[in-house]
Design a protein around this motif. Structure first.
Motif, mmCIF file in Angstrom:
data_model
loop_
_atom_site.group_PDB
_atom_site.id
_atom_site.type_symbol
_atom_site.label_atom_id
_atom_site.label_comp_id
_atom_site.label_asym_id
_atom_site.label_seq_id
_atom_site.Cartn_x
_atom_site.Cartn_y
_atom_site.Cartn_z
ATOM 1 N N GLN A 85 0.846 -1.193 0.000
ATOM 2 C CA GLN A 85 0.000 0.000 0.000
ATOM 3 C C GLN A 85 0.885 1.249 0.000
ATOM 4 O OE1 GLN A 85 -3.357 0.185 -0.255
ATOM 5 N NE2 GLN A 85 -3.320 -2.054 -0.505
ATOM 6 N N PRO A 86 0.621 2.203 -0.897
ATOM 7 C CA PRO A 86 1.448 3.411 -0.924
ATOM 8 C C PRO A 86 1.090 4.340 0.240
ATOM 9 C CG PRO A 86 -0.320 3.626 -2.508
ATOM 10 C CD PRO A 86 -0.431 2.236 -1.937
ATOM 11 N N PHE A 87 1.965 5.278 0.504
ATOM 12 C CA PHE A 87 1.676 6.305 1.505
ATOM 13 C C PHE A 87 0.514 7.162 1.007
ATOM 14 C CE2 PHE A 87 6.204 5.455 2.387
ATOM 15 C CZ PHE A 87 6.121 5.164 3.743
ATOM 16 N N ALA A 88 -0.343 7.546 1.925
ATOM 17 C CA ALA A 88 -1.510 8.346 1.548
ATOM 18 C C ALA A 88 -1.117 9.775 1.195
ATOM 19 C CB ALA A 88 -2.532 8.347 2.680
ATOM 20 N N ASP A 89 -0.134 10.329 1.903
ATOM 21 C CA ASP A 89 0.279 11.707 1.655
ATOM 22 C C ASP A 89 1.665 11.926 2.251
ATOM 23 O OD1 ASP A 89 -0.186 11.909 4.440
ATOM 24 O OD2 ASP A 89 -2.225 12.604 4.097
ATOM 25 N N GLY A 141 2.534 5.745 -6.879
ATOM 26 C CA GLY A 141 2.673 6.098 -5.474
ATOM 27 C C GLY A 141 4.055 5.792 -4.947
ATOM 28 N N VAL A 142 4.243 6.091 -3.672
ATOM 29 C CA VAL A 142 5.511 5.870 -2.978
ATOM 30 C C VAL A 142 5.304 4.758 -1.962
ATOM 31 C CG1 VAL A 142 7.239 6.889 -1.454
ATOM 32 C CG2 VAL A 142 6.254 8.240 -3.316
ATOM 33 N N TYR A 162 12.766 4.036 0.132
ATOM 34 C CA TYR A 162 11.482 4.225 -0.549
ATOM 35 C C TYR A 162 11.623 3.880 -2.019
ATOM 36 C CZ TYR A 162 10.867 6.902 3.703
ATOM 37 O OH TYR A 162 10.830 7.273 5.012
ATOM 38 N N LEU A 163 10.537 3.393 -2.558
ATOM 39 C CA LEU A 163 10.491 3.092 -3.984
ATOM 40 C C LEU A 163 9.262 3.777 -4.571
ATOM 41 C CD1 LEU A 163 11.965 1.504 -6.193
ATOM 42 C CD2 LEU A 163 10.397 -0.393 -5.765
ATOM 43 N N ALA A 410 7.453 13.078 -6.128
ATOM 44 C CA ALA A 410 6.391 12.305 -6.787
ATOM 45 C C ALA A 410 5.072 12.468 -6.046
ATOM 46 C CB ALA A 410 6.791 10.838 -6.856
ATOM 47 N N MET A 411 5.131 12.456 -4.728
ATOM 48 C CA MET A 411 3.896 12.605 -3.953
ATOM 49 C C MET A 411 3.297 13.994 -4.129
ATOM 50 S SD MET A 411 4.519 10.437 -0.480
ATOM 51 C CE MET A 411 2.774 10.444 -0.147
ATOM 52 N N ILE A 412 4.159 14.997 -4.266
ATOM 53 C CA ILE A 412 3.652 16.351 -4.520
ATOM 54 C C ILE A 412 2.923 16.390 -5.857
ATOM 55 C CG2 ILE A 412 4.324 18.743 -4.950
ATOM 56 C CD1 ILE A 412 6.689 18.260 -3.020
ATOM 57 N N ALA A 413 3.531 15.756 -6.859
ATOM 58 C CA ALA A 413 2.905 15.739 -8.190
ATOM 59 C C ALA A 413 1.566 15.012 -8.173
ATOM 60 C CB ALA A 413 3.848 15.080 -9.190
#
Length: 711
Positions: A85-89, A141-142, A162-163, A410-413
């Motif tokens: 599961q990726p990080f939500a934010d 996602g991350v 992190y990937l 990537a999360m910002i984008a």
């Protein structure tokens, strides 16, 4: 006893064994593993590709595990751990980063290595492969990943990272602008321009692994989108070193030859940054907030002017001064107004100084607008986390920082559009602007910084940009205004520190105002160094330099002086009125113009009737004199004093006032009667003599006539 000694040795080895490597941001947190678990060192050396884009891409992890337990270890497994599961934010990512006990829960069945025996001190390389599909990645996602070492199936050490999985998304990702600002700022190292250096730290910083040498290495490979922020006083100091200099020591001064390293550093920076944007701080990077609060307003404008001139002369002729990066990235409205009237239209700030007006769950755009007394000013807010990655609190691998940088951007984008933004299906959200700005007097790792800059250049969701190109746009978020706390105010240079600086500045300006050409004071740079924000953490050194500069200014003021101004050598005023000459010696090489103001200290005994309508001009190495009319009171004689003050053409007092003693010899009333009587007697005697001479002439003519008649 032997067993106890062995046990103590084993415990000591376990306690002193290398800790698990941490990623940037977790330096303040303590590892969750026990001392016994700190006996293995795990290092991930590569991840390729750094951001897989297809579900079938083969991801390769390589690295090493070292047994530092001091004894052989058996049934050792090296495993790839992951989370599907990726990080939500970004907040969730930060929370995970701050908690070293948080680990990816799943162990990959296809990526593990079994080692029957790992000898003490032995190192084992590993290489794992997996696809996004095998790791359960289903969307952009991350994701957290880790490699752990587990003797007998019990995890004892781990390396987390992190990937970023970056497949095509239904809604095209925005390409956010990212501006990187790298500071080249130091503390002042000289007092006066021609004085000795207060230390020789620059010579160390310019060579080997010195911080300035490292900055030059970064500059040589940095793209032209990176913005460089220089303190011109640093360039000035290095330029002086390149020509030969001296350093203050306990025994006096030590002469130093011309520094080849300083000369080469300047040449390297000029060449590397010829096409790059360069910003000049005000000269010596003054504490602008303190200057605004302590009444030294004029220094900021002069520092900006001199800073631009110096940077353009020594580094880059296109260096700009309209962008300001204040101390700690913090301003209050007073400081903002002071900068704005000095033609600064953009400020680079810390994120705590200009928070969003309302709490936001997404990353706000870096640019916003502030109101100042001189109109709108663009405020650029640096992203705190991205900036910290360029300057990690503890040593970390380039790989870990790069993977974190990729993850954060990537999360910002992928964040949802800002509130109020409408995005049509298939269209991307409005791009945002990001600013990276490590601390202003940082000590960079050139390999790490270069790797992060290159990562920003190749990531598809980033668009590297120059700092000056970042402007408020549609994605801008309303800001709450400048937040400047009492603690921020306490960190400024104090009034106690700045009062002597203010006095020295005022005196230094007189050395210019007294000259006929009215050029800038040669002490401007020296006094501006005293206002440097570097002295916030070193006020003792700042005060020491202030004393040296103050003495140098006083010495120059004393080169223009009134001659013969001694209370023990009175000037004599013959009679009740007359003139007293007052001479001024100019020991400077430059021509000067001044006024001389003379006032009686005893007006009941002596009055001065002197008004100078035109300034007195005195050439270099010459003297000038004015004749000052004075009148003594009737029936008095004795000593009186007058105060003589030199003044500049614009009426400012120059130097300290001097007192002259005037000795009067005026006649009394009785003396005047005596003198009058004497004059009467003298006049009567003259008349009597004239009458006698006339009588003698008549008698002589009569006798001559008788002789003629007789013949």
């Amino acid at each position: 006893m032997i067993r106890k000694a062995a046990l103590l040795a084993a415990l000591s080895a376990a306690l002193l064994a290398p800790t698990v490597a941490v990623t940037p941001g977790s330096a303040a947190a303590k590892p969750a593993v026990t001392a016994q678990r700190q006996s293995f060192a795990v290092s991930i050396s590569s991840i390729t590709p750094e951001a897989p884009r297809n579900v079938t891409d083969e991801i390769k992890f390589t690295g090493t595990v070292r047994n530092d337990t001091g004894s052989p270890q058996y049934n050792v497994s090296i495993r790839l751990r992951y989370q599907s599961q990726p990080f939500a934010d970004r907040a969730a990512l930060s929370a995970y980063e701050a908690d070293p006990a948080a680990i990816p829960p799943l162990v990959s069945s296809v990526s593990s290595m079994y080692i029957p025996t790992l000898a003490a001190g032995a190192q084992q390389e590993f290489e794992f492969t997996a696809t996004p599909s095998q790791l359960g990645y289903r969307s952009f996602g991350v994701y957290p990943v880790a490699v752990d070492v587990a003797p007998n199936g019990v995890s004892q050490a781990m390396q987390r990272t992190y990937l970023t999985y970056a497949p095509a998304t239904p809604q095209k990702l925005p390409r956010n602008k990212i501006a990187i600002a790298l500071p080249v700022i130091d503390q002042p190292h000289r007092s006066t321009d021609d004085g000795a250096f207060v230390d020789d730290k620059l010579s160390q910083a310019l060579t080997g692994r010195g911080r300035l040498a490292d900055l030059a290495r970064i500059a040589q490979s940095a793209p032209t989108t990176v913005t460089w922020v220089f303190d011109p006083a640093l360039l000035d100091d290095i330029s002086r070193m390149a020509k030969g200099y001296s350093v203050k020591t306990k025994d006096g001064e030590e002469k130093k030859p011309a520094s080849a390293e300083a000369d080469q550093w300047l040449k390297t920076m000029r060449s590397a940054l010829a096409a790059s944007p360069v910003v000049a701080t005000p000269y010596a990077d003054p504490d602008v907030a303190a200057l605004a609060h302590q009444g030294l307003d004029t220094q900021t404008a002069r520092a900006i002017e001199l800073g631009g001139q110096t940077a353009r002369s020594l580094l880059n002729q296109n260096a700009k001064t309209n962008i300001n990066w204040p101390a700690n990235g913090l301003l209050d409205p007073d400081a903002l107004d002071l900068l704005s009237v000095s033609e600064v239209d953009t400020v680079l700030l810390n994120s705590t100084n200009l928070p969003p007006q309302q709490p936001v769950t997404t990353t706000p755009d870096a640019a916003s607008t502030l109101d100042s007394v001189n109109g709108p000013v663009t405020a650029l807010v640096a992203d705190a986390e991205l900036s910290r990655l360029f300057e990690p609190a503890t040593s970390t691998s380039v790989l870990l920082s790069t993977q974190r940088f990729i993850a954060e951007t990537a999360m910002i984008a992928a964040e949802q559009p800002q509130p109020g933004q409408q995005v049509q299906p298939g269209r991307q959200a409005a791009p945002r602007s990001l600013v990276v700005a490590p601390s202003r007097r940082w000590n960079p790792n050139p390999t790490l910084v270069t790797a992060l800059i290159k990562a920003a250049d190749r990531l598809p969701w980033l668009q590297p940009a120059k700092l000056e190109s970042i402007k408020p746009g549609k994605a801008s978020v309303p800001r709450a205004g400048l937040a400047y706390t009492d603690q921020d105010r306490k960190e400024e240079l104090t009034r106690k520190y700045l009062d002597p600086v203010k006095e020295t500045w005022a005196k230094a300006q007189l050395t210019s105002l007294i000259t006929a050409q009215k050029t800038q004071s040669r002490f401007d740079a020296a006094v501006l160094r005293l206002t440097s924000s570097a002295w916030r953490n070193s006020t003792r050194m700042g005060r020491s330099v202030t004393t040296v500069v103050g003495k140098a200014v006083d010495d120059q003021l004393a080169e223009i002086k009134i001659t013969g101004a001694s209370p023990d050598s009175p000037r004599t005023l013959a009679g009740s009125n007359g003139v007293v000459p007052i001479s001024v010696k100019n020991e400077l090489s430059a021509q000067i113009k001044l006024y001389i103001e003379v006032k009686s200290d005893n007006p009941e005994l002596l009055t001065v009737t002197f008004e100078q309508t035109e300034p007195l001009t005195i050439g270099g190495g010459q003297s000038g004199t004015v004749q000052v009319p004075m009148n003594a009171a009737p029936d008095t004689s004795g000593d009186a004093t007058v105060t003589v003050q030199l003044k500049t053409v614009d009426g400012q007092p120059y130097g300290k006032p001097q007192r002259l003693t005037i000795r009067t010899t005026g006649y009394t009333g009785i003396a005047l009667v005596i003198v009058g009587a004497a004059l009467t007697v003298m006049l009567a005697a003259v008349v009597t003599r004239l009458l006698r001479r006339r009588s003698h002439r008549k008698l002589a003519r009569a006798a001559k006539n008788r002789e003629s008649e007789t013949v």
